[in-house]
Design a protein around this motif. Structure first.
Motif, PDB file in Angstrom:
ATOM      1  N   LEU A 253     -23.194  -0.806 -23.189  1.00  0.00           N
ATOM      2  CA  LEU A 253     -23.834  -2.080 -23.013  1.00  0.00           C
ATOM      3  C   LEU A 253     -23.765  -2.355 -21.220  1.00  0.00           C
ATOM      4  CD1 LEU A 253     -22.263  -3.971 -25.929  1.00  0.00           C
ATOM      5  CD2 LEU A 253     -24.518  -3.748 -25.768  1.00  0.00           C
ATOM      6  N   PRO A 254     -24.411  -3.180 -20.935  1.00  0.00           N
ATOM      7  CA  PRO A 254     -24.316  -3.649 -19.549  1.00  0.00           C
ATOM      8  C   PRO A 254     -22.937  -4.112 -19.144  1.00  0.00           C
ATOM      9  CG  PRO A 254     -26.125  -4.564 -20.150  1.00  0.00           C
ATOM     10  CD  PRO A 254     -25.500  -4.081 -21.455  1.00  0.00           C
ATOM     11  N   LEU A 255     -22.188  -3.923 -17.953  1.00  0.00           N
ATOM     12  CA  LEU A 255     -20.874  -4.157 -17.475  1.00  0.00           C
ATOM     13  C   LEU A 255     -21.096  -5.862 -17.273  1.00  0.00           C
ATOM     14  CD1 LEU A 255     -19.697  -1.066 -15.223  1.00  0.00           C
ATOM     15  CD2 LEU A 255     -19.620  -1.373 -17.605  1.00  0.00           C
ATOM     16  N   GLY A 256     -19.591  -6.501 -17.373  1.00  0.00           N
ATOM     17  CA  GLY A 256     -19.748  -7.705 -17.232  1.00  0.00           C
ATOM     18  C   GLY A 256     -19.144  -7.894 -15.698  1.00  0.00           C
ATOM     19  N   SER A 257     -19.117  -9.015 -15.160  1.00  0.00           N
ATOM     20  CA  SER A 257     -18.665  -9.404 -13.851  1.00  0.00           C
ATOM     21  C   SER A 257     -17.289  -9.114 -13.821  1.00  0.00           C
ATOM     22  CB  SER A 257     -19.088 -11.000 -13.597  1.00  0.00           C
ATOM     23  OG  SER A 257     -18.273 -11.313 -12.361  1.00  0.00           O
TER      24      SER A 257
ATOM     25  N   ARG B 127     -17.623  -2.167 -23.118  1.00  0.00           N
ATOM     26  CA  ARG B 127     -19.266  -2.206 -22.762  1.00  0.00           C
ATOM     27  C   ARG B 127     -19.536  -0.926 -22.122  1.00  0.00           C
ATOM     28  NH1 ARG B 127     -20.980  -7.860 -19.867  1.00  0.00           N
ATOM     29  NH2 ARG B 127     -20.096  -9.330 -21.182  1.00  0.00           N
TER      30      ARG B 127
END
Lengths: 349, 349
Positions: A289-293, A284
């Motif tokens: 792309l936006p990072l995930g939690s 990501r």
């Protein structure tokens, strides 16, 4: 298509995490049966073969790497035509233990005492300065405990010099640390940064044996200290992707041992143990792309499978066990897979 | 090597779940760019081409399928030389809506009222018996709402007959259900059986749109009732692998609508939302490995991506979002991917 330099287990797990994001992969790895070769395009050439490099690079949108012992010249060549993340400077720094320690020092990140060793006389001078025990290491090409010898008594010195003396070396004081930790960060193109909780690592014969996450008895202060250091590294390198820094804990002090500008063995627990795995977050990050939690889902323990394959049925007889095999033939000292055991917080809502 | 008949998204997600178990895959799918073809050996032949079937079967240890509209003769032929799981009888039953309903009936599993329709006169007789509204369906080759027409007024009958009358049909009374649920079971060779919590499904235009797991307001009695029915199906078929049964809830009553002898769209949430995914558990079951825990990790909501691709950055701006794209070109009504949103119970231990 994403290019991955290196087709080992890290490349394999990147590809497994990347297909769901709609990505496709090509690896560059000289080995015909590299673990990632089953699930990616494969250019089977050596890392310094310009023809292989150009076949590898064709039509790639982004290049990343999963392996550090690649000629930096090859990486810089590739970077002329295709963006490479993490930045090649991060790799160049991590490839040389001396540059790496000097880099930490410049950023005010504590390390063990160290000195460059180019001649036998340098070794004597350094030993006189910081005494035994100490570790003599090659500056380059060391991993999994290779290329390093611990000096405990003066009698260890001649043998160590004989084995390593022809290489550029670094001498490091041996820190009487309480435990080894690692901090795993991920940063996106927009500089958004997320951290996984610190991980406690145990080594055997120089190879990572066990990781526990979050590290037991983890204080917010310690997490904060590690994140502060990681932030400095990320900032200094204009970093994009996953970064791991190995740390020694020593009371409330953390010393940086080394950094890995890539997904890291101590982060394998994130596949089942965190909301988003280090592999998905690395991809990501580099693709914008936006990072995930990075929140952990309970606690996780990861054990490496080294040298011999276990009976999968026995491993999986624990219903919380997750087995990851890398498709490699067994060989002593070789990382063949890992097992993650997850303990969830209350599992039903 | 595991053979998968069909190389769609279910085959792709099976392969993604199977590599970590050390498995390798070959798919049989006529489409050159089938979603699983990027990460598996691919025999690009039709399902009734004996030459393709024999190239597909070479050196396989186990065969499974991810797609139901395959000639049962091909599956039985393959089963002569290689074990096929779930058992071909399960596929034969699921392929024919009439056999399937009769099978449920024989096992004492409630269904809607139904009648076989071979001639126009059968339709009139059946309609006289159970009235409107009712659904006229082809017995075979129906999926995602294809091959079925709802009859609400007598005026709907001639058109429906014109469109479907040349096929063997089944008429089913239209149940005024409150909601659609599915039960997902997995059974191993040793008959160990595990169930995921019941899932609530919402359809749009006959295609699954949304799954929530565990189904909201799920009572232990309802879960128990569904498991009892699923157990009967598993027992009757000597089942091995994942089985999905779609159910209508009607007060405290469950009616079986249809079954799928394979991993199922309503189980995609298990990738991030359960301790072990349906894909990993299906492979563990058919390869004789112990099954993994089916416990949910909080609550999950899955949305199918149908027809057009969303902007991945927008989807992933929610840090609890997990995106799964299948590598298919967009086309109206086509399942292109899914998104799972997970809500965890307290996330730190």
């Amino acid at each position: 298509m994403i290019g991955i330099i290196g087709g080992g287990q890290l490349g394999r797990m990147l590809a497994l995490a990347g297909y769901p994001l709609g990505l496709t992969f090509r690896i560059l790895d000289p080995k015909p049966n590299a673990p990632a070769s089953y699930l990616a395009d494969h250019v089977a050439g050596s890392y310094d073969d310009h023809d292989a490099l150009s076949r590898f690079a064709r039509d790639l949108t982004i290049i990343t790497y999963e392996f550090e012992n690649i000629p930096i010249e090859s990486v810089r060549l590739l970077a002329q035509t295709c963006p490479v993340y993490p930045p090649p400077d991060a790799l160049a720094t991590a490839q040389d233990r001396l540059l790496e320690k000097q880099f930490f020092q410049k950023l005010g990140i504590p390390t063990s005492t160290f000195a460059p060793i180019n001649h036998r006389a340098d070794l004597d001078t350094a030993l006189a300065r910081f005494g035994l025990p100490a570790v003599l290491k090659t500056r380059r090409m060391g991993y999994d405990g290779k290329g390093q010898i611990t000096l405990r008594t003066p009698g260890d010195i001649p043998h160590a010099w004989e084995r390593l003396g022809q290489h550029p070396l670094i001498l490091e004081s041996l820190v009487p640390f309480e435990r080894e930790l690692s901090v795993l960060a991920v940063r996106g193109h927009d500089r958004t940064t997320r951290f996984y909780p610190l991980i406690e690592n145990t080594h055997r014969d120089g190879i990572l044996h066990r990781s526990q996450a979050p590290a037991p008895h983890l204080s917010p202060d310690l997490q904060q200290e590690a994140e502060t250091y990681a932030h400095r590294v990320l900032d200094a390198l204009n970093y994009v992707g996953v970064l791991a820094i190995e740390l020694f804990q020593f009371g409330t002090t953390l010393l940086a041992n080394e950094m890995a500008p890539r997904v890291h063995n101590s982060g394998h627990w994130t596949i089942e143990g965190a909301e988003t795995s280090q592999f998905a977050n690395h991809l990501r990050a580099i693709t914008g792309l936006p990072l995930g939690s990075t929140a952990p889902l309970g606690t996780a323990e990861m054990l490496n499978i080294i040298g011999t394959l276990p009976d999968p049925a026995e491993v999986l007889s624990r219903p919380d066990a997750h087995l990851h095999l890398y498709g490699k033939p067994p060989r002593p000292g070789r990382k063949l897979g890992h097992i993650t055991y997850c303990t969830r917080s209350t599992s039903t809502p």
